[in-house]
Design a protein around this motif. Structure first.
Motif, PDB file in Angstrom:
ATOM      1  N   TYR A   1       0.829  -1.213   0.000  1.00 49.77           N
ATOM      2  CA  TYR A   1       0.000   0.000   0.000  1.00 49.77           C
ATOM      3  C   TYR A   1       0.859   1.257   0.000  1.00 49.77           C
ATOM      4  O   TYR A   1       0.578   2.227   0.686  1.00 49.77           O
ATOM      5  N   GLY A   2       1.897   1.221  -0.810  1.00 45.66           N
ATOM      6  CA  GLY A   2       2.725   2.390  -1.024  1.00 45.66           C
ATOM      7  C   GLY A   2       3.321   2.913   0.261  1.00 45.66           C
ATOM      8  O   GLY A   2       3.808   2.161   1.121  1.00 45.66           O
ATOM      9  N   ALA A   3       3.279   4.243   0.432  1.00 44.12           N
ATOM     10  CA  ALA A   3       3.914   4.883   1.586  1.00 44.12           C
ATOM     11  C   ALA A   3       3.122   4.727   2.870  1.00 44.12           C
ATOM     12  O   ALA A   3       3.501   5.280   3.898  1.00 44.12           O
ATOM     13  N   CYS A   4       2.019   3.982   2.858  1.00 47.06           N
ATOM     14  CA  CYS A   4       1.345   3.638   4.116  1.00 47.06           C
ATOM     15  C   CYS A   4       2.091   2.531   4.865  1.00 47.06           C
ATOM     16  O   CYS A   4       1.872   2.316   6.062  1.00 47.06           O
ATOM     17  N   PHE A   5       2.931   1.768   4.151  1.00 46.93           N
ATOM     18  CA  PHE A   5       3.864   0.821   4.741  1.00 46.93           C
ATOM     19  C   PHE A   5       3.220  -0.189   5.685  1.00 46.93           C
ATOM     20  O   PHE A   5       3.637  -0.360   6.846  1.00 46.93           O
ATOM     21  N   HIS A   6       2.175  -0.861   5.194  1.00 48.98           N
ATOM     22  CA  HIS A   6       1.633  -2.004   5.919  1.00 48.98           C
ATOM     23  C   HIS A   6       0.942  -2.909   4.909  1.00 48.98           C
ATOM     24  O   HIS A   6       0.348  -2.427   3.944  1.00 48.98           O
ATOM     25  N   ALA A   7       1.008  -4.226   5.148  1.00 54.34           N
ATOM     26  CA  ALA A   7       0.431  -5.181   4.202  1.00 54.34           C
ATOM     27  C   ALA A   7      -1.076  -5.325   4.348  1.00 54.34           C
ATOM     28  O   ALA A   7      -1.747  -5.786   3.426  1.00 54.34           O
ATOM     29  N   MET A   8      -1.624  -4.975   5.515  1.00 51.58           N
ATOM     30  CA  MET A   8      -3.063  -5.084   5.742  1.00 51.58           C
ATOM     31  C   MET A   8      -3.730  -3.748   5.417  1.00 51.58           C
ATOM     32  O   MET A   8      -3.353  -2.709   5.973  1.00 51.58           O
TER      33      MET A   8
ATOM     34  N   MET B   1      -4.604   2.009   5.873  1.00 49.31           N
ATOM     35  CA  MET B   1      -5.485   3.175   5.757  1.00 49.31           C
ATOM     36  C   MET B   1      -5.513   3.976   7.049  1.00 49.31           C
ATOM     37  O   MET B   1      -5.525   5.215   7.030  1.00 49.31           O
ATOM     38  N   ALA B   2      -5.534   3.285   8.180  1.00 50.53           N
ATOM     39  CA  ALA B   2      -5.557   3.980   9.463  1.00 50.53           C
ATOM     40  C   ALA B   2      -4.252   4.725   9.718  1.00 50.53           C
ATOM     41  O   ALA B   2      -4.248   5.848  10.230  1.00 50.53           O
TER      42      ALA B   2
END
Length: 410
Positions: free
Chosen positions: A106-113, A118-119
């Motif tokens: 998820y790009g620069a959100c840096f989490h696989a979930m 998003m949070a």
């Protein structure tokens, strides 16, 4: 933390071989390709954009062999602190003309979930920067709020030479997929992997002899893909998959099963002409859909798919080639630069520096390329003069004033 992961030093690279070859390795490949860009500025005062190379994928300590992302935010933060404390350029624009790569789920959100990504959102210090990212959807999403360029997942460009030319390959497999397909769909996270699409594919078609399905991505994976007519590209945790690139490179028609996905380099690849899209809810009708394509327009799709220019657009070559993925990133950045006009004034001779860059490309004019780039004058640039001036940070960029003095004597 690998020392080379902060403002990546490509001479040494990460200590793990996988960091330069895994599906997230565009962060390394783009950096290495840009080192040969003739528009690379020695003096950052002349630059239109600033590239901040950070190797998040340097950390391969997780048991499954994939990079850990827990260190991504502090690593990027350290890089921004380094750049902003030593140079005025980040603070001058609040990072708006700085480019970073975020090639993860998820790009620069840096989490696989997705819900966690998003949070968490994009780190505040990157919200004004330009992000090169693999994640893209058509609907609004917190992980694509920053200005960004959508890029393909990394597949080593040597894939083109591994198999016979796509148009000459023997295609005796109708539908192919190797990869994670859960028999019991609840995994350790308590979530359905890929919104249960892969589980449904396995349940419905694993006994069908026209479908070559395996639950592990191993063995003769690419050899079988090169023998296949259709290659399934279902979503995983994120909508995108390296199979999108692998199938195109090997001449297998990608069957995209990922609702709302936005694909890279639409103008160059023209995905609708080389692929088949199936809604996630229509997986139960997958065989009938592909039979219909095979009976109607498969030949036209394959002719389009076998165009070498479309394969080139999805691969990161080193050195960069005209029309390849890094080249298209530069084209996208140039579009941003033009849309942002009027630009900030650059010290004294911005237009002169651009003219020098373009003369360097043709090999004529005073000064030559040694006066403009940090490379030697045997640089070769295929098909187009430099788009704009780009400065690349490194652990050694504080020496740029010394470089400028030395170049006066060239």
């Amino acid at each position: 933390m690998c020392m080379s992961s902060l403002l990546g030093t490509t001479r040494t690279g990460c200590r793990t071989r996988g960091a330069a070859a895994n599906l997230f390795a565009s962060e390394v490949a783009i950096h290495q390709a840009l080192l040969g860009y003739p528009g690379r500025a020695v003096d950052p005062n002349d630059a239109d954009f600033f590239f901040v190379p950070v190797y998040v994928s340097c950390n391969f300590s997780t048991p499954n062999g994939f990079p850990s992302l827990h260190h991504a935010r502090p690593l990027l933060s350290s890089a921004v602190d380094f750049v902003s404390s030593r140079f005025p350029f980040w603070n001058r624009s609040h990072g708006r003309d700085h480019v970073v790569v975020a090639s993860h789920d998820y790009g620069a959100c840096f989490h696989a979930m997705e819900d966690v990504a998003m949070a968490d959102g994009i780190p505040e210090f990157l919200e004004r920067s330009i992000i090169l990212q693999t994640f893209g959807v058509r609907s609004p999403h917190p992980c694509q709020r920053a200005e960004h360029v959508l890029i393909p997942p990394y597949v080593p460009p040597g894939i083109e030479g591994e198999r016979p030319a796509p148009e000459k390959a023997r295609r005796d497999i109708f539908v192919f997929f190797r990869g994670k397909m859960e028999v019991h769909p609840k995994n350790v996270s308590g979530r359905f992997y890929g919104r249960r699409v892969r589980t449904e594919i396995w349940r419905r078609y694993s006994a069908n002899p026209r479908f070559r399905l395996q639950r592990k991505r191993s063995g003769d994976y690419r050899a079988e893909m090169a023998r296949s007519v259709f290659c399934l590209c279902p979503l995983g945790w994120a909508p995108w998959s390296p199979r999108l690139v692998e199938s195109v490179a090997l001449g297998c028609v990608p069957v995209i099963i990922a609702d709302d996905i936005r694909l890279p380099f639409q103008a160059a690849v023209r995905w609708s002409e080389i692929s088949v899209t199936v809604a996630e809810a229509d997986v139960g009708r997958l065989e009938a859909t592909l039979d219909h394509v095979a009976a109607t327009n498969l030949s036209a799709i394959q002719r389009n798919l076998w165009d070498p220019a479309r394969r080139r657009a999805l691969l990161f070559h080193r050195p960069m080639e005209q029309g390849d993925a890094t080249w298209l990133v530069l084209r996208a950045l140039e579009g941003m630069r033009l849309r942002r006009r009027p630009q900030r004034p650059r010290g004294g001779g911005a237009n002169r520096h651009v003219d020098v860059a373009r003369r360097s490309y043709t090999g004529s004019g005073p000064g030559g390329c040694a006066r403009f780039t940090s490379l030697s004058c045997d640089v070769r640039w295929s098909g187009h003069p430099p788009f704009f001036l780009l400065f690349i940070y490194s652990l050694f960029t504080k020496l740029y004033n010394l470089k400028r003095k030395l170049l006066q004597f060239c």
